[in-house]
Write a protein that holds these residues in place. Sequence first.
Motif, PDB file in Angstrom:
ATOM      1  N   GLY A 342       0.915  -1.218  -0.087  1.00  0.00           N
ATOM      2  CA  GLY A 342      -0.023  -0.032   0.008  1.00  0.00           C
ATOM      3  C   GLY A 342       0.735   1.326   0.063  1.00  0.00           C
ATOM      4  N   GLY A 343       1.966   1.168  -0.427  1.00  0.00           N
ATOM      5  CA  GLY A 343       3.119   2.095  -0.338  1.00  0.00           C
ATOM      6  C   GLY A 343       3.990   2.185   0.898  1.00  0.00           C
ATOM      7  N   GLN A 344       3.409   1.681   1.919  1.00  0.00           N
ATOM      8  CA  GLN A 344       4.175   1.565   3.323  1.00  0.00           C
ATOM      9  C   GLN A 344       3.949   2.969   4.006  1.00  0.00           C
ATOM     10  N   PHE A 348       5.037   7.407  -0.679  1.00  0.00           N
ATOM     11  CA  PHE A 348       5.925   6.386  -1.589  1.00  0.00           C
ATOM     12  C   PHE A 348       4.832   5.683  -2.594  1.00  0.00           C
ATOM     13  N   HIS A 349       3.443   5.850  -2.144  1.00  0.00           N
ATOM     14  CA  HIS A 349       2.781   4.879  -3.135  1.00  0.00           C
ATOM     15  C   HIS A 349       2.624   5.373  -4.535  1.00  0.00           C
ATOM     16  N   SER A 374      -3.476  -6.850  -1.635  1.00  0.00           N
ATOM     17  CA  SER A 374      -3.445  -6.735  -0.269  1.00  0.00           C
ATOM     18  C   SER A 374      -2.319  -5.634  -0.025  1.00  0.00           C
ATOM     19  N   ARG A 375      -2.596  -5.125   1.367  1.00  0.00           N
ATOM     20  CA  ARG A 375      -1.278  -4.038   1.550  1.00  0.00           C
ATOM     21  C   ARG A 375      -0.357  -4.622   2.316  1.00  0.00           C
ATOM     22  N   VAL A 386       3.076   4.380   7.260  1.00  0.00           N
ATOM     23  CA  VAL A 386       2.459   5.594   7.459  1.00  0.00           C
ATOM     24  C   VAL A 386       1.289   5.621   6.507  1.00  0.00           C
ATOM     25  N   PHE A 387       0.149   5.898   7.138  1.00  0.00           N
ATOM     26  CA  PHE A 387      -1.091   6.192   6.097  1.00  0.00           C
ATOM     27  C   PHE A 387      -1.272   4.718   5.077  1.00  0.00           C
ATOM     28  N   ALA A 388      -0.656   3.591   5.467  1.00  0.00           N
ATOM     29  CA  ALA A 388      -0.663   2.574   4.501  1.00  0.00           C
ATOM     30  C   ALA A 388      -0.753   1.261   5.669  1.00  0.00           C
TER      31      ALA A 388
END
Length: 406
Positions: A342-344, A348-349, A374-375, A386-388
């Motif tokens: 999910g970009g982590q 970064f996404h 899946s994230r 962060v936000f993922a």
Amino acid sequence: MTDTSNTRSADSEAEAPRRSRLLRLTRYLPLIAPVLLWAVPCWVLLYTGQHWPLPVALAGTVLSVLGLIGMPLAMVQGHGRRQRDGAAIVGDTLLGTGWVLFTWSVLLGVLLRVALTVADIGDGQDRARAVTWAVLGTAAVLLAWGYAEARRVPRVRRLDVQLPRLGAGLDGLRVALITDTHYGPLDRARWSARVCETVNTLEADLVCHTGDIADGTAERRRAQAVPLGTVRAALARVYVTGNHEYYSEAQGWVDLMDELGWEPLRNRHLLLERGGDTLVVAGVDDVTAESSGLPGHGAHLAGALNGADPDLPVLLLAHQPKFVDQAAAGGVDLQLSGHTHGGQIWPFHHLVRLDQPALAGLSHHGPRTLLYTSRGTGFWGPPFRVFAPSEITLLVLRSPHSPTSP
């Protein structure tokens, strides 16, 4: 009449220098990235009008230089030939910290400064110092929260997925998905056991792991992976390789998962039957497998579906979402993937989207193919999310032929 062969040749010749320049630039990324990650925050926080006392400016500069030098050195020691876990933890943590500081130095360094200027709040130094404290405060909060998010047992994400070709006898089939556990330098054996306990509460018919079990060999990370042997499924537990297996003796991971009672689907399939209906569950090696040079490894959908009735619905495990183009061409009904995290660490996404067709969740591809991305269950490298948020996924497959279907 236009000579298309000459046109294509001219286009190829024009494109070759551009590709060559791009390749040359990518070689310098390991040198450029650390400089950007640490030099930009240093400049924004210390030297854009703040006029800090000399000891403060020197201390901040020294910390930035230590991050700039220490991060790549620790990464090489930790993830290179020596594989030193302590160094890997330091390098990964510095990488995540540098990324968060860089991101918010750029965003707040511009946006907050403009907002304060437009609102005519304070003088130049007051605004500069406000930016510094805002960046440091935001980074501290996000890193603390991101660490807690990365280390917790993921929440379960539940969703119904209707497959038009799924028989009524398979309606309500429960599929649990974990992926990207990334057992690594930080010992997460207890976390692994708790994840498996959570999966068992879902009472799944089929449990899937779509790769990137760990960073390191099966022998080295065995203690963290062993709890996977406690996972229960009414019908089957299946696994496919991810790209990180091919950095660390992939066959060892295939053998360990087999030993733990999971079915490695290496370009093959099995049949799940219930209520007189059948589902083809297939899996392919990661798309990087062939380039790894490991004999017998490579992603081959035709091999995975060889011998399967083409009229039956197909659930495919493939580590990377980008395989969905082949899956759609091959008539797959549902592909399960991970890889993206999910970009982590936001944002970064945006870079992930350059390489993958989907970041997270359910998406449609071609006339009938669905992709669930899946994230991820764990985290790679920097121990932050962060936000993922991470996830354990429960997909309930629905048939349009069931009497209970809407």
